[in-house]
Design a protein around this motif. Structure first.
Motif, PDB file in Angstrom:
ATOM      1  N   LYS A   1      17.859 -70.028 -28.316  1.00  0.00           N
ATOM      2  CA  LYS A   1      19.313 -70.073 -28.408  1.00  0.00           C
ATOM      3  C   LYS A   1      19.954 -70.556 -27.107  1.00  0.00           C
ATOM      4  O   LYS A   1      20.934 -71.314 -27.116  1.00  0.00           O
ATOM      5  CB  LYS A   1      19.869 -68.686 -28.755  1.00  0.00           C
ATOM      6  CG  LYS A   1      19.396 -68.137 -30.093  1.00  0.00           C
ATOM      7  CD  LYS A   1      19.831 -68.982 -31.260  1.00  0.00           C
ATOM      8  CE  LYS A   1      19.386 -68.391 -32.584  1.00  0.00           C
ATOM      9  NZ  LYS A   1      19.722 -69.272 -33.733  1.00  0.00           N
ATOM     10  N   LEU A   2      19.368 -70.127 -25.975  1.00  0.00           N
ATOM     11  CA  LEU A   2      19.973 -70.458 -24.688  1.00  0.00           C
ATOM     12  C   LEU A   2      19.626 -71.861 -24.204  1.00  0.00           C
ATOM     13  O   LEU A   2      20.300 -72.403 -23.322  1.00  0.00           O
ATOM     14  CB  LEU A   2      19.544 -69.434 -23.631  1.00  0.00           C
ATOM     15  CG  LEU A   2      20.039 -67.996 -23.848  1.00  0.00           C
ATOM     16  CD1 LEU A   2      19.438 -67.062 -22.822  1.00  0.00           C
ATOM     17  CD2 LEU A   2      21.562 -67.948 -23.781  1.00  0.00           C
ATOM     18  N   THR A   3      18.567 -72.461 -24.757  1.00  0.00           N
ATOM     19  CA  THR A   3      18.163 -73.799 -24.312  1.00  0.00           C
ATOM     20  C   THR A   3      18.586 -74.888 -25.294  1.00  0.00           C
ATOM     21  O   THR A   3      18.209 -76.048 -25.142  1.00  0.00           O
ATOM     22  CB  THR A   3      16.634 -73.849 -24.113  1.00  0.00           C
ATOM     23  OG1 THR A   3      15.978 -73.441 -25.330  1.00  0.00           O
ATOM     24  CG2 THR A   3      16.209 -72.945 -22.971  1.00  0.00           C
ATOM     25  N   THR A   4      19.332 -74.489 -26.322  1.00  0.00           N
ATOM     26  CA  THR A   4      19.850 -75.453 -27.293  1.00  0.00           C
ATOM     27  C   THR A   4      21.315 -75.736 -26.972  1.00  0.00           C
ATOM     28  O   THR A   4      22.094 -74.797 -26.752  1.00  0.00           O
ATOM     29  CB  THR A   4      19.732 -74.896 -28.728  1.00  0.00           C
ATOM     30  OG1 THR A   4      18.366 -74.604 -29.005  1.00  0.00           O
ATOM     31  CG2 THR A   4      20.245 -75.916 -29.744  1.00  0.00           C
ATOM     32  N   PRO A   5      21.697 -77.015 -26.921  1.00  0.00           N
ATOM     33  CA  PRO A   5      23.107 -77.334 -26.608  1.00  0.00           C
ATOM     34  C   PRO A   5      24.063 -76.652 -27.580  1.00  0.00           C
ATOM     35  O   PRO A   5      23.769 -76.585 -28.783  1.00  0.00           O
ATOM     36  CB  PRO A   5      23.159 -78.858 -26.758  1.00  0.00           C
ATOM     37  CG  PRO A   5      21.745 -79.298 -26.555  1.00  0.00           C
ATOM     38  CD  PRO A   5      20.886 -78.206 -27.133  1.00  0.00           C
ATOM     39  N   PRO A   6      25.209 -76.134 -27.100  1.00  0.00           N
ATOM     40  CA  PRO A   6      25.597 -76.037 -25.683  1.00  0.00           C
ATOM     41  C   PRO A   6      24.768 -74.977 -24.956  1.00  0.00           C
ATOM     42  O   PRO A   6      24.611 -73.855 -25.461  1.00  0.00           O
ATOM     43  CB  PRO A   6      27.066 -75.630 -25.750  1.00  0.00           C
ATOM     44  CG  PRO A   6      27.188 -74.909 -27.055  1.00  0.00           C
ATOM     45  CD  PRO A   6      26.221 -75.581 -27.997  1.00  0.00           C
ATOM     46  N   PHE A   7      24.234 -75.326 -23.790  1.00  0.00           N
ATOM     47  CA  PHE A   7      23.313 -74.464 -23.071  1.00  0.00           C
ATOM     48  C   PHE A   7      23.982 -73.165 -22.603  1.00  0.00           C
ATOM     49  O   PHE A   7      25.148 -73.154 -22.215  1.00  0.00           O
ATOM     50  CB  PHE A   7      22.739 -75.212 -21.861  1.00  0.00           C
ATOM     51  CG  PHE A   7      21.989 -76.453 -22.232  1.00  0.00           C
ATOM     52  CD1 PHE A   7      20.791 -76.373 -22.923  1.00  0.00           C
ATOM     53  CD2 PHE A   7      22.485 -77.707 -21.906  1.00  0.00           C
ATOM     54  CE1 PHE A   7      20.091 -77.519 -23.275  1.00  0.00           C
ATOM     55  CE2 PHE A   7      21.801 -78.862 -22.248  1.00  0.00           C
ATOM     56  CZ  PHE A   7      20.592 -78.762 -22.944  1.00  0.00           C
ATOM     57  N   LEU A   8      23.179 -72.109 -22.625  1.00  0.00           N
ATOM     58  CA  LEU A   8      23.604 -70.793 -22.119  1.00  0.00           C
ATOM     59  C   LEU A   8      24.840 -70.245 -22.823  1.00  0.00           C
ATOM     60  O   LEU A   8      25.600 -69.454 -22.261  1.00  0.00           O
ATOM     61  CB  LEU A   8      23.856 -70.847 -20.604  1.00  0.00           C
ATOM     62  CG  LEU A   8      22.656 -71.276 -19.741  1.00  0.00           C
ATOM     63  CD1 LEU A   8      23.053 -71.325 -18.279  1.00  0.00           C
ATOM     64  CD2 LEU A   8      21.473 -70.331 -19.946  1.00  0.00           C
ATOM     65  N   VAL A   9      25.037 -70.667 -24.065  1.00  0.00           N
ATOM     66  CA  VAL A   9      26.172 -70.168 -24.847  1.00  0.00           C
ATOM     67  C   VAL A   9      25.644 -69.635 -26.179  1.00  0.00           C
ATOM     68  O   VAL A   9      24.861 -70.307 -26.860  1.00  0.00           O
ATOM     69  CB  VAL A   9      27.211 -71.276 -25.107  1.00  0.00           C
ATOM     70  CG1 VAL A   9      28.318 -70.757 -26.022  1.00  0.00           C
ATOM     71  CG2 VAL A   9      27.808 -71.769 -23.795  1.00  0.00           C
ATOM     72  N   LEU A  10      26.047 -68.425 -26.530  1.00  0.00           N
ATOM     73  CA  LEU A  10      25.629 -67.812 -27.787  1.00  0.00           C
ATOM     74  C   LEU A  10      26.841 -67.649 -28.698  1.00  0.00           C
ATOM     75  O   LEU A  10      27.848 -67.053 -28.311  1.00  0.00           O
ATOM     76  CB  LEU A  10      24.992 -66.438 -27.545  1.00  0.00           C
ATOM     77  CG  LEU A  10      23.646 -66.412 -26.811  1.00  0.00           C
ATOM     78  CD1 LEU A  10      23.222 -64.972 -26.566  1.00  0.00           C
ATOM     79  CD2 LEU A  10      22.583 -67.146 -27.595  1.00  0.00           C
ATOM     80  N   SER A  11      26.736 -68.199 -29.888  1.00  0.00           N
ATOM     81  CA  SER A  11      27.800 -68.025 -30.874  1.00  0.00           C
ATOM     82  C   SER A  11      27.688 -66.639 -31.504  1.00  0.00           C
ATOM     83  O   SER A  11      26.704 -65.918 -31.283  1.00  0.00           O
ATOM     84  CB  SER A  11      27.696 -69.102 -31.952  1.00  0.00           C
ATOM     85  OG  SER A  11      26.493 -68.924 -32.698  1.00  0.00           O
ATOM     86  N   VAL A  12      28.681 -66.300 -32.317  1.00  0.00           N
ATOM     87  CA  VAL A  12      28.632 -65.005 -33.007  1.00  0.00           C
ATOM     88  C   VAL A  12      27.401 -64.926 -33.898  1.00  0.00           C
ATOM     89  O   VAL A  12      26.715 -63.899 -33.955  1.00  0.00           O
ATOM     90  CB  VAL A  12      29.922 -64.794 -33.833  1.00  0.00           C
ATOM     91  CG1 VAL A  12      29.808 -63.529 -34.685  1.00  0.00           C
ATOM     92  CG2 VAL A  12      31.136 -64.714 -32.921  1.00  0.00           C
ATOM     93  N   GLN A  13      27.087 -65.996 -34.591  1.00  0.00           N
ATOM     94  CA  GLN A  13      25.909 -66.011 -35.458  1.00  0.00           C
ATOM     95  C   GLN A  13      24.626 -65.873 -34.652  1.00  0.00           C
ATOM     96  O   GLN A  13      23.690 -65.181 -35.059  1.00  0.00           O
ATOM     97  CB  GLN A  13      25.876 -67.319 -36.271  1.00  0.00           C
ATOM     98  CG  GLN A  13      24.786 -67.362 -37.337  1.00  0.00           C
ATOM     99  CD  GLN A  13      24.919 -66.242 -38.359  1.00  0.00           C
ATOM    100  OE1 GLN A  13      26.034 -65.892 -38.746  1.00  0.00           O
ATOM    101  NE2 GLN A  13      23.801 -65.683 -38.785  1.00  0.00           N
ATOM    102  N   ASP A  14      24.597 -66.519 -33.472  1.00  0.00           N
ATOM    103  CA  ASP A  14      23.426 -66.380 -32.592  1.00  0.00           C
ATOM    104  C   ASP A  14      23.244 -64.936 -32.147  1.00  0.00           C
ATOM    105  O   ASP A  14      22.125 -64.421 -32.097  1.00  0.00           O
ATOM    106  CB  ASP A  14      23.583 -67.287 -31.362  1.00  0.00           C
ATOM    107  CG  ASP A  14      23.503 -68.761 -31.713  1.00  0.00           C
ATOM    108  OD1 ASP A  14      22.904 -69.078 -32.754  1.00  0.00           O
ATOM    109  OD2 ASP A  14      24.044 -69.576 -30.949  1.00  0.00           O
ATOM    110  N   LEU A  15      24.357 -64.277 -31.818  1.00  0.00           N
ATOM    111  CA  LEU A  15      24.283 -62.879 -31.401  1.00  0.00           C
ATOM    112  C   LEU A  15      23.763 -61.999 -32.530  1.00  0.00           C
ATOM    113  O   LEU A  15      22.944 -61.100 -32.300  1.00  0.00           O
ATOM    114  CB  LEU A  15      25.671 -62.392 -30.953  1.00  0.00           C
ATOM    115  CG  LEU A  15      26.166 -62.911 -29.602  1.00  0.00           C
ATOM    116  CD1 LEU A  15      27.614 -62.496 -29.372  1.00  0.00           C
ATOM    117  CD2 LEU A  15      25.286 -62.387 -28.475  1.00  0.00           C
TER     118      LEU A  15
END
Length: 298
Positions: free
Chosen positions: A204-218
């Motif tokens: 999740k952190l290495t996929t653009p946009p980098f170092l950003v987690l969406s609500v779904q990612d969380l």
């Protein structure tokens, strides 16, 4: 900004005193009820020995609360000749299972305890305990051993190693080995689960946009975390079969509650029917009540 962390210091205090009245079994029971009610409030544990009108008590817990309890005990008119025999800092409790354990023995029955031979040649007073501190360690070990035997006799094993039927003993032994194998495998599953959590986070952190987690990612990350925690709960459920210090129902209910909580956290509420969500909420409520009931002290 500095943050101050106050260390909790635990101490053990041992004292002896002489009863001013003759304590009947009913009087001792009332005394124990009072002591346990007060000690429960402040997580104080220990044991009370009563013999021939002499009290010998051990208190363990946070230093502040133990000292407050001792000050209250000193003012009790039901005893006199109070002497503090020992006060020391501890890192582990000797009597962790009892807000106040109890032993009512004939003092002569302690003659077998190491160091008590000469000590019991005469009537024992609180001052005698203070003058013979060398016997206190042996007495504490003896009292702890007695209480631990009591706990063992009241414990429960799903697959007891001792059984009147030799065939059942054999089967229990085989099942205990199987349970240990399952426990080892579950530990491997937990380790793999942790690796999976790291992999999910890395992806999740290495996929653009980098170092950003969406609500779904969380939500997906939380789901991965909860899978590991559920695996740990399942490991505890497995080991219940070879342990005697746990209440199996509590672990099962806790595991079920955590499993359904994981599903609720990752629900896609935009596409789920309200009946499904309502049923899940009722299941959580029912499991929560069940957990509270099995955890509640009688």
């Amino acid at each position: 900004m500095s943050i101050t962390i106050k260390a909790v210091i635990m101490i053990r205090c041992v004292y002896a005193s002489k009863a001013t009245v003759d304590f009947s079994p009913a009087d001792l029971l009332d005394l124990l009820k009072q002591a346990r009610a007060e000690n429960d409030k402040h997580n104080i544990t220990g044991i009370l020995l009563y013999s021939r009108g002499t009290f010998f008590q051990v208190l363990e817990g946070e230093d502040k609360f133990v000292h407050e309890t001792l000050e209250r005990i000193k003012l009790d008119k039901r005893h006199k000749d109070y002497v503090l025999i020992e006060e020391k800092q501890i890192f582990e409790r000797s009597f962790p299972y009892w807000s106040m354990g109890f032993d009512n023995v004939d003092i002569n029955g302690l003659a077998k305890v190491e160091g008590f031979g000469d000590f019991l040649d005469k009537e024992v007073s609180p001052a005698d305990f203070l003058a013979h501190k060398n016997v206190v360690g042996s007495l504490l070990a003896h009292l702890r051993s007695n209480l631990m035997k009591q706990v063992a006799s009241e414990s429960h094993e799903e697959l007891p190693q001792e059984h009147a039927d030799p065939f059942l003993r054999l089967l229990h032994g085989v099942l205990r080995v199987a349970v240990k194998v399952l426990a080892v495998l579950m530990v491997l599953v937990v380790i793999l689960g942790v690796i999976d959590v790291l992999y999910v986070l890395y992806g999740k952190l290495t996929t653009p946009p980098f170092l950003v987690l969406s609500v779904q990612d969380l939500l997906e990350t939380f789901g991965a975390f909860l899978v590991v925690l559920i695996a740990i709960e399942i490991f505890l459920n497995i080991t219940v079969y070879i342990r005697s210090d746990v209440f199996p129902v509590k672990l099962v209910v806790a595991t079920a509650l955590m499993a359904i909580a994981r599903k609720i956290i990752v629900f896609d509420y935009k596409h789920l029917p309200y009946e499904y969500v309502s049923a899940s909420a009722l299941a959580v409520l029912g499991l929560s009540i069940a957990y509270w009931l099995v955890q509640k002290k009688p």
